[in-house]
Write a protein that holds these residues in place. Structure first.
Motif, PDB file in Angstrom:
ATOM      1  N   TYR A  52       0.793  -1.175  -0.116  1.00  0.00           N
ATOM      2  CA  TYR A  52       0.162  -0.034   0.060  1.00  0.00           C
ATOM      3  C   TYR A  52       0.820   1.203  -0.234  1.00  0.00           C
ATOM      4  CZ  TYR A  52      -3.721  -2.938   1.434  1.00  0.00           C
ATOM      5  OH  TYR A  52      -4.804  -4.108   1.503  1.00  0.00           O
ATOM      6  N   ARG A  53       0.550   2.179  -0.856  1.00  0.00           N
ATOM      7  CA  ARG A  53       1.286   3.376  -0.943  1.00  0.00           C
ATOM      8  C   ARG A  53       0.169   4.486  -0.982  1.00  0.00           C
ATOM      9  NH1 ARG A  53       4.811   1.033  -4.940  1.00  0.00           N
ATOM     10  NH2 ARG A  53       6.770   0.506  -4.023  1.00  0.00           N
ATOM     11  N   TRP A  54       0.461   5.826  -0.241  1.00  0.00           N
ATOM     12  CA  TRP A  54      -0.495   6.633  -0.261  1.00  0.00           C
ATOM     13  C   TRP A  54       0.033   8.015   0.487  1.00  0.00           C
ATOM     14  CZ3 TRP A  54      -0.088   3.284   3.650  1.00  0.00           C
ATOM     15  CH2 TRP A  54      -0.409   3.924   4.853  1.00  0.00           C
ATOM     16  N   ARG A  55      -0.387   9.043   0.130  1.00  0.00           N
ATOM     17  CA  ARG A  55       0.222  10.279   0.614  1.00  0.00           C
ATOM     18  C   ARG A  55      -0.627  10.901   1.877  1.00  0.00           C
ATOM     19  NH1 ARG A  55       4.044  13.362  -0.994  1.00  0.00           N
ATOM     20  NH2 ARG A  55       4.200  12.407  -2.981  1.00  0.00           N
ATOM     21  N   ALA A  56      -0.105  10.932   2.998  1.00  0.00           N
ATOM     22  CA  ALA A  56      -1.000  11.282   4.048  1.00  0.00           C
ATOM     23  C   ALA A  56      -1.251  12.875   4.003  1.00  0.00           C
ATOM     24  CB  ALA A  56      -0.260  11.107   5.490  1.00  0.00           C
ATOM     25  N   PRO A  57      -2.167  13.290   4.786  1.00  0.00           N
ATOM     26  CA  PRO A  57      -2.806  14.746   4.819  1.00  0.00           C
ATOM     27  C   PRO A  57      -1.716  15.763   4.909  1.00  0.00           C
ATOM     28  CG  PRO A  57      -4.501  13.291   6.037  1.00  0.00           C
ATOM     29  CD  PRO A  57      -3.211  12.568   5.677  1.00  0.00           C
ATOM     30  N   ASP A  58      -0.704  15.445   5.609  1.00  0.00           N
ATOM     31  CA  ASP A  58       0.579  16.266   5.922  1.00  0.00           C
ATOM     32  C   ASP A  58       1.587  16.405   4.861  1.00  0.00           C
ATOM     33  OD1 ASP A  58       1.783  13.869   6.218  1.00  0.00           O
ATOM     34  OD2 ASP A  58       2.418  14.150   8.486  1.00  0.00           O
ATOM     35  N   GLY A  59       1.251  15.505   3.715  1.00  0.00           N
ATOM     36  CA  GLY A  59       2.042  15.478   2.586  1.00  0.00           C
ATOM     37  C   GLY A  59       3.260  14.534   2.554  1.00  0.00           C
ATOM     38  N   THR A  60       3.477  13.562   3.748  1.00  0.00           N
ATOM     39  CA  THR A  60       4.213  12.595   3.729  1.00  0.00           C
ATOM     40  C   THR A  60       3.749  11.301   2.734  1.00  0.00           C
ATOM     41  OG1 THR A  60       3.432  11.835   5.658  1.00  0.00           O
ATOM     42  CG2 THR A  60       5.185  13.456   5.873  1.00  0.00           C
ATOM     43  N   GLN A  61       4.933  10.805   2.297  1.00  0.00           N
ATOM     44  CA  GLN A  61       4.625   9.544   1.553  1.00  0.00           C
ATOM     45  C   GLN A  61       4.578   8.387   2.654  1.00  0.00           C
ATOM     46  OE1 GLN A  61       3.905   9.459  -1.682  1.00  0.00           O
ATOM     47  NE2 GLN A  61       3.279   7.293  -1.810  1.00  0.00           N
ATOM     48  N   GLN A  62       3.569   7.677   2.463  1.00  0.00           N
ATOM     49  CA  GLN A  62       3.431   6.449   3.382  1.00  0.00           C
ATOM     50  C   GLN A  62       3.314   5.276   2.732  1.00  0.00           C
ATOM     51  OE1 GLN A  62       2.919   6.832   6.879  1.00  0.00           O
ATOM     52  NE2 GLN A  62       3.445   8.925   6.304  1.00  0.00           N
ATOM     53  N   GLU A  63       3.748   4.093   3.111  1.00  0.00           N
ATOM     54  CA  GLU A  63       4.086   2.783   2.826  1.00  0.00           C
ATOM     55  C   GLU A  63       3.807   1.657   3.815  1.00  0.00           C
ATOM     56  OE1 GLU A  63       6.595   1.700  -0.469  1.00  0.00           O
ATOM     57  OE2 GLU A  63       6.934   0.096   0.554  1.00  0.00           O
ATOM     58  N   ARG A  64       2.861   0.755   3.648  1.00  0.00           N
ATOM     59  CA  ARG A  64       2.753  -0.379   4.410  1.00  0.00           C
ATOM     60  C   ARG A  64       2.613  -1.812   3.645  1.00  0.00           C
ATOM     61  NH1 ARG A  64       3.060   3.376   7.284  1.00  0.00           N
ATOM     62  NH2 ARG A  64       1.848   3.794   9.204  1.00  0.00           N
ATOM     63  N   ILE A  65       2.977  -2.850   4.377  1.00  0.00           N
ATOM     64  CA  ILE A  65       3.035  -4.054   3.451  1.00  0.00           C
ATOM     65  C   ILE A  65       2.178  -5.098   4.345  1.00  0.00           C
ATOM     66  CG2 ILE A  65       4.307  -6.159   2.849  1.00  0.00           C
ATOM     67  CD1 ILE A  65       5.018  -3.778   1.499  1.00  0.00           C
ATOM     68  N   ASP A  66       1.289  -5.773   3.671  1.00  0.00           N
ATOM     69  CA  ASP A  66       0.453  -6.830   4.137  1.00  0.00           C
ATOM     70  C   ASP A  66       0.976  -8.014   3.426  1.00  0.00           C
ATOM     71  OD1 ASP A  66      -1.338  -8.408   5.182  1.00  0.00           O
ATOM     72  OD2 ASP A  66      -3.129  -7.865   4.038  1.00  0.00           O
ATOM     73  N   SER A  67       1.219  -8.970   4.056  1.00  0.00           N
ATOM     74  CA  SER A  67       1.598 -10.329   3.257  1.00  0.00           C
ATOM     75  C   SER A  67       1.115 -11.643   3.867  1.00  0.00           C
ATOM     76  CB  SER A  67       3.323 -10.517   3.412  1.00  0.00           C
ATOM     77  OG  SER A  67       3.772 -10.463   4.720  1.00  0.00           O
ATOM     78  N   TYR A  68       1.087 -12.919   3.192  1.00  0.00           N
ATOM     79  CA  TYR A  68       0.564 -14.131   3.634  1.00  0.00           C
ATOM     80  C   TYR A  68       1.169 -15.098   2.929  1.00  0.00           C
ATOM     81  CZ  TYR A  68      -2.366 -17.860   5.056  1.00  0.00           C
ATOM     82  OH  TYR A  68      -2.828 -19.083   5.530  1.00  0.00           O
ATOM     83  N   ALA A  69       1.711 -15.893   3.419  1.00  0.00           N
ATOM     84  CA  ALA A  69       2.746 -16.981   2.805  1.00  0.00           C
ATOM     85  C   ALA A  69       2.904 -18.308   3.824  1.00  0.00           C
ATOM     86  CB  ALA A  69       4.024 -16.427   2.521  1.00  0.00           C
TER      87      ALA A  69
END
Length: 569
Positions: A432-449
């Motif tokens: 997941y990638r998105w830009r927060a309201p304060d303008g910072t670039q955010q990234e999170r990973i969700d995985s299942y293996a």
């Protein structure tokens, strides 16, 4: 069975007959919009052609009927109420080709044009159905009844700086002024005890909460909240500074800044949660936190006194009471940082869910806002051909009816394909990638293996992180893929995706699965059916012989057939 041209009609906006019609209609679980159709009509008169403008809100209703000569099958009919999306005029052929779609397209058209994010979804975090209904209301629609739902709380770690919030063992940390102060058995709040204050009617009556800064820091904002109950209605007046039946904060930093909460209703037995939010300035020299009675005769009890940093995150309830004794939930864990009822308390988010998720951002469509919400909890949202909206559990939902196809009989051709490379995987990574309201670039990973996995699929999504779940669900969904049977048969106008499918082919074990998609050839009276979750059923099996009279497909053992829903973004 026959479907004749006389049995197919198309009507524009419920009034204008579009004459001779040819084309097809498709219903597919994995599509949004769920229902799509392509029609060809003869070039109409100028007025009708002008009305066939997809830039305006026009609708086309397709009505089809079918007869089954010489069989016991009753006549069938079905209509499709769809929005006009595209028009192509072929002047050489004197024809018009129309593209139509179900109402998911309306949510895709509904893009937020405000200057600021819309946070209205944060008001309904207890029910995803309510959030969805709020969006559907924008297009004049609502969900059909159903039980599929999920909470979708925005989460944030917090510390209750008040070490004795529920007065469970003593009154340590509270100092009486102008009144009697005791512990009393509580009939409200979360604890068994409450702080009881009895005013004498002549002096300013209050209790001071804590001492010093209580861990607060300059430059930050805090919320003081408590639950108050009027035991005996208060008689008399406010204190000398006009304070009564509420909370009061005085911040000293050169000059004194005061804050006062709303007052409690002066009725015996009335209970209210009251709060104050205040800033701690640089150079602060002192803070006074007080619960007031005023200059009255009467009794108030206070419980669940919390003091937390208020970070201003939309959707977070900074007035919520908690301590280290609060029971853990699926969203939060709670613990004392030291001795119970004599130390601060920590509230720890157990799910990493971005607070940005419930902020509908300008430039984003209503559908793009809703999609990550229902997908992340394994739900499916779709609109059928009758403009009815459904929110269902993607792993258990089964549509009414059973489709039985047999060769020879009503089945013309069947193509059985098994592939490792098409729509199958046994592990997944979601970035997941998105830009927060304060303008910072955010990234999170969700995985299942799971152990022994052999093929990973990567999903890259430009949206706020909804918490873990989508990766595991995508793998579960893929278990039913990889093997498909495409079936060409006589059209049965009752078929719809998510129905049970039973197929009998020559010299092959019977197949049991689920209809993934159906494509109706409205001109030829035929249909193509795509399947998922296929299982070979040995001869003589109860699944081939039929269901018992008092059982439904939903009664099958979970390991007999896995029903999976396509949630490909």
């Amino acid at each position: 069975m026959t479907i004749t041209r006389d049995g197919i009609t198309a009507t524009l906006d419920g009034t204008t007959d579009l004459g001779r019609v040819e084309g097809q209609a498709t219903l597919d679980e994995s599509w949004a919009p769920h229902v799509q159709a392509e029609l060809t009509i003869a070039l109409p008169d100028e007025a009708t052609l002008e009305d066939l403008d997809p830039r305006s809100a026009h609708r086309v209703t397709i009505a089809a009927s079918a007869t089954y000569p010489g069989s016991f099958i009753p006549d069938r009919s079905r209509s499709f109420d769809l929005g006009l999306r595209d028009r192509v005029i072929d002047h050489e052929r004197a024809e018009v080709r129309l593209s139509l779609a179900s109402d998911e397209a309306l949510l895709m058209d509904d893009v937020l044009t405000d200057d600021e994010p819309d946070y209205s979804a944060t008001l309904n975090q207890a029910s995803l159905r309510t959030i969805v209904d709020g969006m559907l209301d924008r297009i004049g629609a609502s969900l059909e009844p159903g039980s599929a739902d999920a909470t979708f709380y925005v989460l944030e770690d917090a510390t209750n700086l008040n070490p004795n919030p529920s007065i469970e063992t003593n009154t340590t940390g509270y100092t009486a002024g102008g009144c009697a102060m005791t512990r009393a058995a509580a009939t409200f709040g979360t604890g068994a005890w409450a702080l009881q204050l009895v005013g004498n009617g002549t002096a300013d009556s209050f209790a001071t909460i804590g001492s010093g800064l209580m861990g607060m820091q300059a430059g930050r904002r805090y919320t003081l909240a408590a639950t108050g109950r009027v035991v005996t209605a208060l008689s008399g007046v406010a204190d000398t500074n006009g304070r009564e039946r509420g909370l009061y904060v005085a911040v000293t930093a050169g000059s004194t800044t005061t804050y006062q909460s709303a007052k409690l209703a002066n009725v015996n037995g009335t209970t209210d949660r009251v709060s104050i939010t205040f800033d701690v300035p640089a150079g602060v020299t002192g803070i006074i936190l007080r619960a007031y009675l005023g200059r009255t005769a009467g009794t108030i009890q206070w419980d669940d006194v919390t003091l937390v940093e208020n970070r201003g995150t939309v959707g977070i309830d900074y007035e919520e009471s908690f301590s280290g004794d609060t029971a853990d939930t699926t969203d939060y864990g709670y613990t004392w940082t030291g001795t119970p009822n004599a130390s601060t308390s920590a509230r720890i988010a157990l799910v990493d869910r971005s607070p940005d998720l419930l902020a509908w951002q300008p430039g984003t469509s209503a559908w793009s806002f809703l999609q990550p919400l229902f997908q992340s909890v394994g739900l499916r949202l779709f609109c059928d051909e009758q403009r009815k909206w459904w929110l269902v559990d993607g792993s258990t939902f089964v549509a009414d009816g059973v489709l039985q196809l047999t060769m020879p009989g009503n089945l013309h051709t069947a193509t059985d394909t098994t592939s490792r490379d098409v729509e199958w995987h046994d592990a997944a990574v979601v970035r997941y990638r998105w830009r927060a309201p304060d303008g910072t670039q955010q990234e999170r990973i969700d995985s299942y293996a799971p152990p022994g996995y052999t093929k990973v699929r990567l999903f890259e999504l430009e949206r706020a992180y909804p918490g873990p779940g989508f990766a595991a669900y995508a793998v579960k969904r893929a278990e039913g893929r990889g093997r498909t049977v495409d079936l060409d048969a006589l059209a049965d106008l009752t078929v719809k995706p998510s129905q049970v499918l039973r197929v009998n082919l020559p010299d092959t074990p019977a197949l049991l699965g689920v209809v993934r998609a159906v494509v109706y050839d409205l001109t030829a009276g035929a249909m193509r059916v795509a399947s998922r979750g296929l299982t070979d059923v040995p001869d003589g099996s109860w699944l081939v012989l039929g269901f018992a009279s008092d059982e439904t497909f939903a009664d099958l053992a979970a390991d007999t057939l896995t029903i999976l829903e396509d949630i490909t973004p």
